[in-house]
Design a protein around this motif. Sequence first.
Motif, short mmCIF file in Angstrom:
data_model
loop_
_atom_site.label_atom_id
_atom_site.label_comp_id
_atom_site.label_asym_id
_atom_site.label_seq_id
_atom_site.Cartn_x
_atom_site.Cartn_y
_atom_site.Cartn_z
N ILE A 168 -42.19 -38.43 -11.37
CA ILE A 168 -40.80 -37.99 -11.40
C ILE A 168 -40.81 -36.49 -11.20
O ILE A 168 -41.57 -35.77 -11.86
CB ILE A 168 -40.15 -38.41 -12.73
CG1 ILE A 168 -39.76 -39.88 -12.63
CG2 ILE A 168 -38.95 -37.54 -13.06
CD1 ILE A 168 -39.11 -40.46 -13.84
N ILE A 169 -40.03 -36.02 -10.25
CA ILE A 169 -40.02 -34.59 -9.96
C ILE A 169 -38.64 -34.03 -10.33
O ILE A 169 -37.65 -34.25 -9.63
CB ILE A 169 -40.33 -34.31 -8.47
CG1 ILE A 169 -41.67 -35.00 -8.09
CG2 ILE A 169 -40.39 -32.81 -8.20
CD1 ILE A 169 -41.89 -35.14 -6.59
N LEU A 170 -38.61 -33.35 -11.47
CA LEU A 170 -37.36 -32.75 -11.94
C LEU A 170 -37.19 -31.42 -11.24
O LEU A 170 -38.12 -30.60 -11.25
CB LEU A 170 -37.43 -32.47 -13.45
CG LEU A 170 -37.24 -33.60 -14.44
CD1 LEU A 170 -37.53 -33.06 -15.85
CD2 LEU A 170 -35.81 -34.13 -14.40
N THR A 171 -36.02 -31.18 -10.69
CA THR A 171 -35.80 -29.86 -10.09
C THR A 171 -35.13 -28.95 -11.10
O THR A 171 -34.42 -29.39 -12.00
CB THR A 171 -34.94 -29.96 -8.82
OG1 THR A 171 -33.75 -30.70 -9.13
CG2 THR A 171 -35.68 -30.65 -7.70
N ALA A 172 -35.38 -27.65 -10.93
CA ALA A 172 -34.83 -26.63 -11.82
C ALA A 172 -34.33 -25.48 -10.96
O ALA A 172 -34.95 -25.16 -9.94
CB ALA A 172 -35.92 -26.11 -12.76
N SER A 173 -33.23 -24.87 -11.36
CA SER A 173 -32.77 -23.71 -10.57
C SER A 173 -33.61 -22.48 -10.87
O SER A 173 -33.70 -21.56 -10.06
CB SER A 173 -31.30 -23.40 -10.91
OG SER A 173 -31.23 -22.85 -12.20
N GLY A 174 -34.23 -22.47 -12.06
CA GLY A 174 -34.98 -21.27 -12.47
C GLY A 174 -34.09 -20.32 -13.28
O GLY A 174 -34.59 -19.39 -13.92
N GLY A 175 -32.77 -20.55 -13.22
CA GLY A 175 -31.85 -19.76 -14.03
C GLY A 175 -31.67 -18.34 -13.52
O GLY A 175 -32.25 -17.95 -12.50
N PRO A 176 -30.89 -17.54 -14.22
CA PRO A 176 -30.56 -16.19 -13.75
C PRO A 176 -31.74 -15.21 -13.79
O PRO A 176 -31.67 -14.17 -13.14
CB PRO A 176 -29.46 -15.72 -14.71
CG PRO A 176 -29.59 -16.59 -15.91
CD PRO A 176 -30.17 -17.89 -15.47
N PHE A 177 -32.81 -15.53 -14.51
CA PHE A 177 -33.90 -14.57 -14.66
C PHE A 177 -35.19 -15.00 -13.96
O PHE A 177 -36.27 -14.50 -14.25
CB PHE A 177 -34.15 -14.31 -16.16
CG PHE A 177 -32.89 -13.96 -16.88
CD1 PHE A 177 -32.05 -12.96 -16.40
CD2 PHE A 177 -32.49 -14.66 -18.02
CE1 PHE A 177 -30.86 -12.65 -17.03
CE2 PHE A 177 -31.30 -14.36 -18.66
CZ PHE A 177 -30.48 -13.35 -18.17
N ALA A 234 -43.14 -34.00 -13.32
CA ALA A 234 -43.40 -32.65 -12.80
C ALA A 234 -42.08 -31.89 -12.71
O ALA A 234 -41.01 -32.49 -12.63
CB ALA A 234 -44.04 -32.74 -11.42
N VAL A 235 -42.17 -30.57 -12.75
CA VAL A 235 -40.98 -29.74 -12.57
C VAL A 235 -41.22 -28.83 -11.37
O VAL A 235 -42.29 -28.23 -11.24
CB VAL A 235 -40.72 -28.87 -13.83
CG1 VAL A 235 -39.57 -27.87 -13.57
CG2 VAL A 235 -40.37 -29.74 -15.03
N VAL A 236 -40.24 -28.77 -10.48
CA VAL A 236 -40.33 -27.83 -9.36
C VAL A 236 -39.04 -27.00 -9.33
O VAL A 236 -37.96 -27.52 -9.59
CB VAL A 236 -40.59 -28.57 -8.01
CG1 VAL A 236 -39.42 -29.47 -7.62
CG2 VAL A 236 -40.86 -27.58 -6.89
N VAL A 237 -39.21 -25.72 -9.08
CA VAL A 237 -38.03 -24.85 -9.01
C VAL A 237 -37.43 -24.95 -7.60
O VAL A 237 -38.15 -24.83 -6.60
CB VAL A 237 -38.39 -23.39 -9.37
CG1 VAL A 237 -37.19 -22.46 -9.18
CG2 VAL A 237 -38.90 -23.32 -10.81
N GLN A 238 -36.12 -25.20 -7.56
CA GLN A 238 -35.40 -25.36 -6.28
C GLN A 238 -34.11 -24.56 -6.46
O GLN A 238 -33.10 -25.09 -6.90
CB GLN A 238 -35.16 -26.88 -6.06
CG GLN A 238 -34.82 -27.29 -4.65
CD GLN A 238 -33.36 -27.02 -4.33
OE1 GLN A 238 -32.47 -27.73 -4.74
NE2 GLN A 238 -33.10 -25.94 -3.60
N PRO A 239 -34.19 -23.26 -6.14
CA PRO A 239 -33.15 -22.33 -6.60
C PRO A 239 -31.73 -22.63 -6.13
O PRO A 239 -30.77 -22.23 -6.78
CB PRO A 239 -33.61 -20.97 -6.04
CG PRO A 239 -35.06 -21.13 -5.79
CD PRO A 239 -35.27 -22.58 -5.42
N GLN A 240 -31.56 -23.35 -5.02
CA GLN A 240 -30.18 -23.60 -4.54
C GLN A 240 -29.50 -24.76 -5.29
O GLN A 240 -28.32 -25.01 -5.07
CB GLN A 240 -30.21 -23.91 -3.04
CG GLN A 240 -30.73 -22.79 -2.15
CD GLN A 240 -32.26 -22.77 -2.06
OE1 GLN A 240 -32.95 -23.72 -2.45
NE2 GLN A 240 -32.80 -21.68 -1.54
N SER A 241 -30.25 -25.47 -6.14
CA SER A 241 -29.70 -26.61 -6.90
C SER A 241 -28.97 -27.62 -6.01
O SER A 241 -27.85 -28.04 -6.31
CB SER A 241 -28.74 -26.15 -8.01
OG SER A 241 -29.40 -25.40 -8.97
#
Length: 378
Positions: A168-177, A234-241
């Motif tokens: 399972i690949i959870l996406t994350a925006s990475g947030g403002p920082f 797994a977590v992957v950062v995908q900044p555009q959400s």
Amino acid sequence: MKHIAVLGSTGSIGTQTLDIVRCNDDFVIDALAAGSNVDLIEKQAREFKPQVVCLYNENAAKELKERLKDTDMKVLAGMEGLIEIAVMPSVDVVLTAVVGMIGIKPTIAAIENGKDIALANKETLVTAGHIIMPLAKEKGVNIYPVDSEHSAIFQSLHGENHDRISKIILTASGGPFRGRTREQMKDIKVEDALKHPNWSMGRKITIDSATMVNKGLEVIEAKWLFDVDFDKIAVVVQPQSLIHSMVEFVDGGIMAQLGVPDMKLPIQYALTFPDRRPMDTPKVDFAALRQISFEEPDLNNFKGLAMAYKAGRIGGTMPTVFNAANEKAVALFLDRKIGFLDIDETIEKLMGLHKVIENPTVAQILETESWVYETIEV
Ligand code: NDP
Ligand code: MG
């Protein structure tokens, strides 16, 4: 007709749920509950005409009762009121959008009474997933995820064999920082942390997104919802959400769900599954978008995410410690009593002090929460 009870009707998810109800003639609001926002719940009650309304705060509930005395609505208060709403015979689905572990008892009561759950309140599953998921199975109750990542996974798994999931690949925006070091985050102010680049949400989850603790909570939430080991999440950062999450299967095929960042789709899908209904929201314009980018999550500077995996793997009461320490630390940060980096430091400290209870009961989970609150001294 679908009869719905909304717990947390005055919040970000609650108000968007009511927007969805306004657009669907066959949805009926039977009950509304919130914490203390008398003005908004009164307005909602007059518009949606539920049979029952509840405010957790006793004084606020008294005030609401006074204001609604020209109606025949029943006005309840406290945990008893939340539970009474969760088990109302007419209700088909309870949408849980309260913030925090306060959702545990009403959610369990609803499941025990055969109600389907549309679940936004992730803190409940993080702390009591080992009780809730088997109970839902036993009672034949469906738990429909509202959290956008989990809705994306749920949509990607539709019609698939769960035994064939490889990751399972959870996406994350990475947030403002995103991209900052701890040194660069030490002076972060409440106002800065409340500005999320892509999503407009309640205050607590917005801070959780800035620390990436939210993604940690979502990893544990995914473990319970989809019955997968932490090694397979797994977590992957995908900044555009835009990719809301993905599932990789054993043959290497990947299913993903994409869309503009808007909670209305996952909320509506949780209420209409397996159907989809038209929705008047912006659509993804790939030509204008041009690129979707990916990054590894930064587990050193955003250690809340790493600690969530640790808490989840340890299990028992440790996820409760992770969650309760975070709830308390975020409240202290919002009150400007501690700094931004103290949030994950507090979680780490409490996890280090805790003696785990395996397979805890609800009472033991709530005792652990109290222990966390007493142990965090400010
Ligand atoms: P908000 O802070 O906007 O709203 C919280 C709601 O819970 C309000 O209606 C509030 O009432 C109510 N509430 C607070 N305390 C109590 C209590 N003791 N008893 C009853 N009701 C209470 O939060 P969000 O809508 O952002 O988040 C709700 C849940 O959904 C959280 O678990 C969050 O993690 C999850 N979620 C939210 C997303 C989002 O986009 N916002 C996305 C994915 C998940 P009052 O207004 O009276 O205080
Ligand atoms: Mg989410």
